[in-house]
Design an enzyme around this catalytic site. Structure first.
Site, mmCIF file in Angstrom:
data_model
loop_
_atom_site.group_PDB
_atom_site.id
_atom_site.type_symbol
_atom_site.label_atom_id
_atom_site.label_comp_id
_atom_site.label_asym_id
_atom_site.label_seq_id
_atom_site.Cartn_x
_atom_site.Cartn_y
_atom_site.Cartn_z
ATOM 1 N N GLU A 268 35.259 -46.781 21.403
ATOM 2 C CA GLU A 268 34.468 -45.423 22.283
ATOM 3 C C GLU A 268 33.123 -45.895 22.591
ATOM 4 O O GLU A 268 32.231 -46.344 21.792
ATOM 5 C CB GLU A 268 34.494 -44.175 21.187
ATOM 6 C CG GLU A 268 33.843 -42.894 22.094
ATOM 7 C CD GLU A 268 33.981 -41.640 21.250
ATOM 8 O OE1 GLU A 268 33.884 -40.549 21.767
ATOM 9 O OE2 GLU A 268 33.999 -41.954 19.890
ATOM 10 N N LYS A 343 38.590 -37.380 27.066
ATOM 11 C CA LYS A 343 38.281 -36.974 25.643
ATOM 12 C C LYS A 343 38.665 -35.409 25.808
ATOM 13 O O LYS A 343 37.766 -34.984 26.729
ATOM 14 C CB LYS A 343 37.196 -37.255 25.085
ATOM 15 C CG LYS A 343 36.860 -36.898 23.634
ATOM 16 C CD LYS A 343 35.628 -37.379 22.898
ATOM 17 C CE LYS A 343 35.386 -37.358 21.312
ATOM 18 N NZ LYS A 343 34.432 -37.825 20.929
ATOM 19 N N CYS A 377 38.701 -40.841 19.502
ATOM 20 C CA CYS A 377 37.812 -40.366 18.312
ATOM 21 C C CYS A 377 38.286 -38.900 17.891
ATOM 22 O O CYS A 377 39.215 -38.672 17.221
ATOM 23 C CB CYS A 377 36.256 -40.523 18.492
ATOM 24 S SG CYS A 377 35.278 -40.525 17.136
#
Length: 516
Positions: A268, A343, A377
């Site tokens: 990321e 995300k 993440c």
């Protein structure tokens, strides 16, 4: 059931041959005294000659004590209603189709003096291995229901089968077959009319080879069973130009391609060093300065994927769409296509300091090396997302992450390991290391990249395929066997996906247009 086992008993699994004929006939006479005893000698000799690998026995101290007799057949023909006579040709010669796409279990029997040693299970396992090794579609069998004569006044044949399935009634043959992963496909009448105990009925049983690959598939249709992935544990380092950063990316892509990896995963925000070239006084402006490199980065990464013949997962890049900033991961495939996964869950830091918005789409990507998902993440800490991907057939989950401290990393690590177990998939996580003192909010990094597996006997004892040295720039490379996932989902010690209770709870994606 317990029996006295001779202290000097030695078992050997092997194929039968013509030299075993007399022992085989004697054993069949002993086992099948109620339905005619041994088969005609010519029938047995034809099996040895035409399909020797299908005739399996277990020998105990030089004596044949358990046998499995098998032929190849057409799945299309014998997955329908048939009788035992349909398998018998002229002069009682068993019909063996050398080009058949399935096995037909003609018989399995064990010397009564040796029952209780689970020899039948060994023979069934050997037959399953044969089916897999020959790349055949299934094993079919007509199964007697030998205790049915005791229940004819109470139960129909169909009701009897259901009672056995529910374990309300025990049938030595059907109960055993169900315990060995066979499914009852249908009831067959007059299968073996002389079988008085079964009243002529038999069950059509089927065991599917989940690893079967049809022959004659086009190259693009062939499923890859072993996938090699590379993870770049990326060093955050000062850069003075976009090209210098890109050269470092290309170095790792080239290196992973040299090892013939199918995927390479970057972390990321792996382009965060480019922020050091902008004004750091305003964090809001700095991250938007970085976003201007999204388009040239993607163009270059897509070119690398095609040139080096490798699928690149660009961990995440900040991207401006109008006035809204998103944090997106990209799959740059080696066929030249580019796909995106945003995300979805934004951390408090990203929302407060960078004003990033969460995306609203989720999908599984069909690649030339399996079905994959990407969760960036924080997203892996929300099990619902991985569950949605798992229900769509995801085999490998890639998790690019950026964490500054060990406690942050541990959240990603532990949740990723849980996702591997819950969804019976592999999970690859890749993070960045090093320091960027000149970049606000990206000062320090902590990472230990890894590849996790489900937790069962086919996988490493700690469910870790590979793991990097913490906080050291390096590449991690490992092979993942997708066939092990298929076997786990059907035959594992536990089967999490199969054993869920949709009658009690379900997931629902509220906007179908967002689930692409």
């Amino acid at each position: 059931m317990s029996i006295e086992i001779p202290s000097d008993l030695h078992l050997k699994l092997r194929n039968l041959g013509a030299g075993d004929l007399h022992q085989l006939e004697a054993l069949m006479e002993k086992v099948y005294s109620d339905i005619g005893g041994a088969w005609p000698r010519e029938s047995l000799l034809s099996l040895f000659k035409e399909f020797p690998e299908g005739q399996i026995c277990i020998e105990g101290n030089g004596q044949v004590i358990a046998v499995a007799l098998t032929v190849r057949c057409s799945y299309e023909r014998f997955s329908r209603v048939h009788t035992y006579q349909d398998l018998i040709g002229r002069r009682e010669r068993i019909r063996h189709n050398s080009k058949g796409d399935a096995l037909y279990g003609m018989d399995v029997f064990v010397d009564p003096d040796y029952r209780g040693l689970r020899l039948g299970r060994r023979l069934y396992d050997a037959r399953k291995d044969l089916c897999r090794n020959l790349n055949l579609r299934a094993i079919l069998a007509g199964g007697r229901i030998v205790n049915y004569h005791r229940y004819t006044e109470k139960l129909t044949a169909t009701e009897y089968i259901e009672a056995v399935r529910r374990r309300e009634v025990h049938d030595p043959i059907l109960s055993f077959q169900l315990a060995n992963d066979f499914e009852v496909k249908r009831l067959m009448k007059d299968y073996l009319p002389e079988d008085e105990k079964s009243r002529g009925f038999a069950t059509l049983l089927e065991w599917n080879n989940i690893l079967y690959e049809p022959e004659g598939l086009a190259a693009e249709e062939i499923r890859k069973s072993v996938v090699r992935i590379g993870i770049v544990q990326w060093q955050m380092r000062l850069t003075n130009s976009f090209q210098a950063w890109l050269d470092q990316v290309e170095f790792f892509v080239d290196s992973m391609a040299d090892y013939q990896a199918d995927f390479v995963l970057f972390p990321e925000f792996f382009n965060a060093p480019l922020m050091g070239m902008g004004d750091q006084e305003d964090q809001f402006s700095a991250i938007r300065f970085l976003a201007q490199y999204a388009t040239p980065s993607l163009e270059a990464l897509s070119h690398f994927a095609v040139t080096y013949n490798i699928n690149i997962i660009a961990g995440s890049l900040p991207v401006l769409q109008g006035d809204t900033l998103y944090n997106n991961a990209y799959l740059c495939s080696r066929d030249g296509t580019v796909d995106m996964q945003p995300k979805i869950h934004i951390t408090p830091h990203e929302r407060r300091d960078w004003v990033i918005q969460g995306g609203s789409t989720l999908r599984v990507f069909d690649t030339d090396a399996g079905r994959i998902g990407i969760l960036i993440c924080y997203d892996v800490e929300f099990p619902e997302l991985a569950r949605f991907l798992g229900e769509e057939g995801m085999e490998i989950l890639f998790v690019p992450f950026w964490t500054d401290t060990k406690n942050g990393f541990l959240r990603v690590q532990r949740c990723s390991q849980a996702r591997a177990i819950e969804n019976e998939c592999y999970v690859a996580i890749g993070g960045s290391v090093g320091n960027l003192p000149q970049v606000e909010n990206v000062d320090i990094q902590y990472a230990q990249s890894a590849i996790y597996s489900p937790s069962d006997f086919a996988f490493p004892h700690d469910a870790i395929i590979a793991e990097s040295t913490p906080n050291t720039e390096m590449a991690l490379i490992a092979d993942l066997d997708l066939d092990k996932l298929v076997q786990l989902r059907h035959e594992g010690s536990v089967t999490n996906r199969k054993d869920r209770r949709p009658d009690l709870y379900q997931l629902c994606w509220l906007s179908e247009k967002n689930k692409s």
